[in-house]
Design an enzyme around this catalytic site. Structure first.
Site, PDB file in Angstrom:
ATOM      1  N   GLY A  25       2.711   2.577   2.332  1.00 15.65           N
ATOM      2  CA  GLY A  25       4.086   2.442   2.836  1.00 15.65           C
ATOM      3  C   GLY A  25       5.043   2.017   1.733  1.00 15.65           C
TER       4      GLY A  25
ATOM      5  N   TYR B   4     -10.692   2.560  15.751  1.00 20.07           N
ATOM      6  CA  TYR B   4      -9.738   3.016  14.724  1.00 20.07           C
ATOM      7  C   TYR B   4      -9.562   4.537  14.817  1.00 20.07           C
ATOM      8  CZ  TYR B   4      -7.790   3.933  10.056  1.00 20.07           C
ATOM      9  OH  TYR B   4      -7.010   4.361   9.012  1.00 20.07           O
TER      10      TYR B   4
ATOM     11  N   GLY C  36       0.775  -1.235   0.000  1.00 20.58           N
ATOM     12  CA  GLY C  36       0.000   0.000   0.000  1.00 20.58           C
ATOM     13  C   GLY C  36       0.809   1.289   0.000  1.00 20.58           C
TER      14      GLY C  36
HETATM   15  N1  LIG Z   1      -6.028   3.360   2.401  1.00 24.91           N
HETATM   16  C1  LIG Z   1      -6.690   4.410   2.868  1.00 24.91           C
HETATM   17  O1  LIG Z   1      -7.617   4.923   2.230  1.00 24.91           O
HETATM   18  C2  LIG Z   1      -6.298   5.002   4.190  1.00 24.91           C
HETATM   19  C3  LIG Z   1      -7.070   6.082   4.674  1.00 24.91           C
HETATM   20  C4  LIG Z   1      -6.692   6.703   5.852  1.00 24.91           C
HETATM   21  C5  LIG Z   1      -5.575   6.277   6.523  1.00 24.91           C
HETATM   22  N2  LIG Z   1      -4.853   5.204   6.060  1.00 24.91           N
HETATM   23  C6  LIG Z   1      -3.659   4.811   6.817  1.00 24.91           C
HETATM   24  O2  LIG Z   1      -2.587   4.588   5.924  1.00 24.91           O
HETATM   25  C7  LIG Z   1      -1.643   3.692   6.525  1.00 24.91           C
HETATM   26  C8  LIG Z   1      -1.206   2.651   5.514  1.00 24.91           C
HETATM   27  O3  LIG Z   1      -2.321   1.859   5.180  1.00 24.91           O
HETATM   28  P1  LIG Z   1      -2.572   1.297   3.697  1.00 24.91           P
HETATM   29  O4  LIG Z   1      -3.798   1.935   3.211  1.00 24.91           O
HETATM   30  O5  LIG Z   1      -1.344   1.362   2.893  1.00 24.91           O
HETATM   31  O6  LIG Z   1      -2.996  -0.216   4.017  1.00 24.91           O
HETATM   32  P2  LIG Z   1      -2.157  -1.593   3.907  1.00 24.91           P
HETATM   33  O7  LIG Z   1      -1.743  -1.813   2.516  1.00 24.91           O
HETATM   34  O8  LIG Z   1      -3.010  -2.616   4.572  1.00 24.91           O
HETATM   35  O9  LIG Z   1      -0.879  -1.291   4.775  1.00 24.91           O
HETATM   36  C9  LIG Z   1      -0.876  -1.365   6.172  1.00 24.91           C
HETATM   37  C10 LIG Z   1       0.435  -1.955   6.583  1.00 24.91           C
HETATM   38  O10 LIG Z   1       0.497  -2.001   8.014  1.00 24.91           O
HETATM   39  C11 LIG Z   1       1.094  -3.214   8.349  1.00 24.91           C
HETATM   40  N3  LIG Z   1       0.792  -3.677   9.699  1.00 24.91           N
HETATM   41  C12 LIG Z   1      -0.425  -4.000  10.222  1.00 24.91           C
HETATM   42  N4  LIG Z   1      -0.266  -4.476  11.458  1.00 24.91           N
HETATM   43  C13 LIG Z   1       1.076  -4.471  11.724  1.00 24.91           C
HETATM   44  C14 LIG Z   1       1.860  -4.866  12.818  1.00 24.91           C
HETATM   45  N5  LIG Z   1       1.318  -5.396  13.918  1.00 24.91           N
HETATM   46  N6  LIG Z   1       3.214  -4.708  12.753  1.00 24.91           N
HETATM   47  C15 LIG Z   1       3.782  -4.205  11.650  1.00 24.91           C
HETATM   48  N7  LIG Z   1       3.093  -3.821  10.559  1.00 24.91           N
HETATM   49  C16 LIG Z   1       1.745  -3.963  10.597  1.00 24.91           C
HETATM   50  C17 LIG Z   1       0.545  -4.208   7.337  1.00 24.91           C
HETATM   51  O11 LIG Z   1       1.366  -5.355   7.334  1.00 24.91           O
HETATM   52  P3  LIG Z   1       0.753  -6.810   7.006  1.00 24.91           P
HETATM   53  O12 LIG Z   1       0.794  -6.864   5.514  1.00 24.91           O
HETATM   54  O13 LIG Z   1       1.701  -7.731   7.694  1.00 24.91           O
HETATM   55  O14 LIG Z   1      -0.627  -6.842   7.574  1.00 24.91           O
HETATM   56  C18 LIG Z   1       0.615  -3.381   6.064  1.00 24.91           C
HETATM   57  O15 LIG Z   1       1.863  -3.492   5.436  1.00 24.91           O
HETATM   58  C19 LIG Z   1      -2.338   3.121   7.763  1.00 24.91           C
HETATM   59  O16 LIG Z   1      -1.829   3.762   8.919  1.00 24.91           O
HETATM   60  C20 LIG Z   1      -3.806   3.511   7.578  1.00 24.91           C
HETATM   61  O17 LIG Z   1      -4.452   3.708   8.808  1.00 24.91           O
HETATM   62  C21 LIG Z   1      -5.200   4.564   4.898  1.00 24.91           C
END
Ligand SMILES: NC(=O)c1ccc[n+]([C@@H]2O[C@H](COP(=O)([O-])OP(=O)(O)OC[C@H]3O[C@@H](n4cnc5c(N)ncnc54)[C@H](OP(=O)(O)O)[C@@H]3O)[C@@H](O)[C@H]2O)c1
Length: 290
Positions: A23, A160, A21
């Site tokens: 990151g 959340y 995602g």
């Molecule tokens: N996508 C959106 O629209 C959106 C909106 C608002 C905020 N955000 C924020 O953006 C950030 C990135 O999210 P994303 O959208 O890119 O989703 P994502 O692809 O699901 O990425 C989240 C990452 O966090 C990791 N993670 C979860 N639990 C963990 C743990 N215990 N230790 C280490 N790593 C862990 C996951 O690893 P695993 O693969 O091992 O689970 C995954 O790589 C998050 O903080 C989220 O709250 C996203």
């Protein structure tokens, strides 16, 4: 539209949750400019695959934010200066779950894990700590009487939102402490708007969850688009405690600074949350304050 990122050769970046995602997109953008990037991830198979795909000076190292032992081990084995720590990882769980330390899982991973990691690495960080939040913070509240959802019925979205508000209060208090310690390090925050990633929003209500998933397919921007606010908060000319987000309705588009509102601006809440987090993790702000 791409963002101009200056040469990052010689800089070291840690990205939590960097194997997918936002990151991964953030890591790729910085690695492409010559940065050494450490993907701090819990699944090493996926982490190594992401590092190979990103290329350049990218490596994968184990970090489970849901375990303070893992956070301590990651910090203990991380040497040398770190230019940017990007606290990106996040999760949402549909039912009440707990980390290995017994914290409510979202609070433990999204807030306390990053709180611990930042403080353990702070004496090595040279430029910025960037924390990824969400606009969900606006409708959230820090309930100090029941931080871990022990007394109330569990609400995934409420839990959340509390963690995403905590991310902003953490940034605010970290910046206040850094300034008081005379440190040049900046603490900044960002949110990606709405990005199509592996992130699953689970309210616990089936129809609403299906609608959200459909909305993501139709309206969300790419992970690269979602990474732009994080990149602005990392290398842009922004002040400490600032909040970057997408400029088009806060959902998509080029990154820009955004005003915070409500509880995210409350210094007393920020200070109290910091103190409670120190008590829960037994990890303290490490810099001397005059
Ligand atoms: N996508 C959106 O629209 C959106 C909106 C608002 C905020 N955000 C924020 O953006 C950030 C990135 O999210 P994303 O959208 O890119 O989703 P994502 O692809 O699901 O990425 C989240 C990452 O966090 C990791 N993670 C979860 N639990 C963990 C743990 N215990 N230790 C280490 N790593 C862990 C996951 O690893 P695993 O693969 O091992 O689970 C995954 O790589 C998050 O903080 C989220 O709250 C996203």
């Amino acid at each position: 539209m791409t963002m101009h990122i200056p040469d990052q050769t010689g800089r070291t970046v840690i990205v939590t949750g960097g194997s997918s995602g936002i990151g991964k997109a953030t890591a790729a953008a910085l690695a492409a400019k010559g940065a050494r990037v450490i993907l701090a991830v819990r699944d090493q198979t996926r982490g190594r695959a992401a590092a190979a795909e990103i290329g350049g000076l990218t490596e994968s190292r184990p970090l489970d934010l849901g375990s303070l032992a893992s956070v301590r081990e990651f910090a203990r084995t991380t040497d040398g200066p770190i230019d940017y720590l990007i606290n990106n990882a996040g999760s949402m769980t549909d039912t009440l779950r707990h980390t290995t330390d017994g914290f409510e899982s979202q609070f433990g991973v999204n807030h306390l894990g990053h709180f611990a990691l930042t403080n353990l690495l702070l004496s090595q960080i040279t430029r910025r700590v960037i924390t990824v939040s969400s606009t969900n913070y606006r409708s959230a509240h820090i309930d100090f009487e029941d931080l871990q959802w022990q007394r109330r019925p569990y609400r995934p979205f409420g839990a959340y939102g509390q963690t995403k508000l905590a991310n902003l209060l953490f940034t605010r208090e970290l910046q206040r402490r850094l300034s008081r310690a005379g440190s040049p390090i900046l603490a900044t925050a960002a949110h990606p708007g709405w990005a199509a990633t592996g992130f699953t929003m689970t309210t616990g209500r089936r129809i609403l969850d299906h609608t959200l998933a459909l909305g993501t397919r139709l309206l969300a921007q790419s992970p690269e688009g979602g990474a732009r606010p994080t990149l602005l908060a990392t290398i842009g000319d922004v002040p400490g405690a600032s909040f970057s987000g997408p400029s088009r309705f806060g959902v998509r588009g080029p990154a820009a600074l955004e005003e915070l509102s409500g509880e995210a601006l409350n210094d007393d809440t920020a200070q109290k949350l910091w103190e409670v987090s120190e008590l829960l993790t037994q990890i303290k702000f490490p810099l001397p304050t005059s």
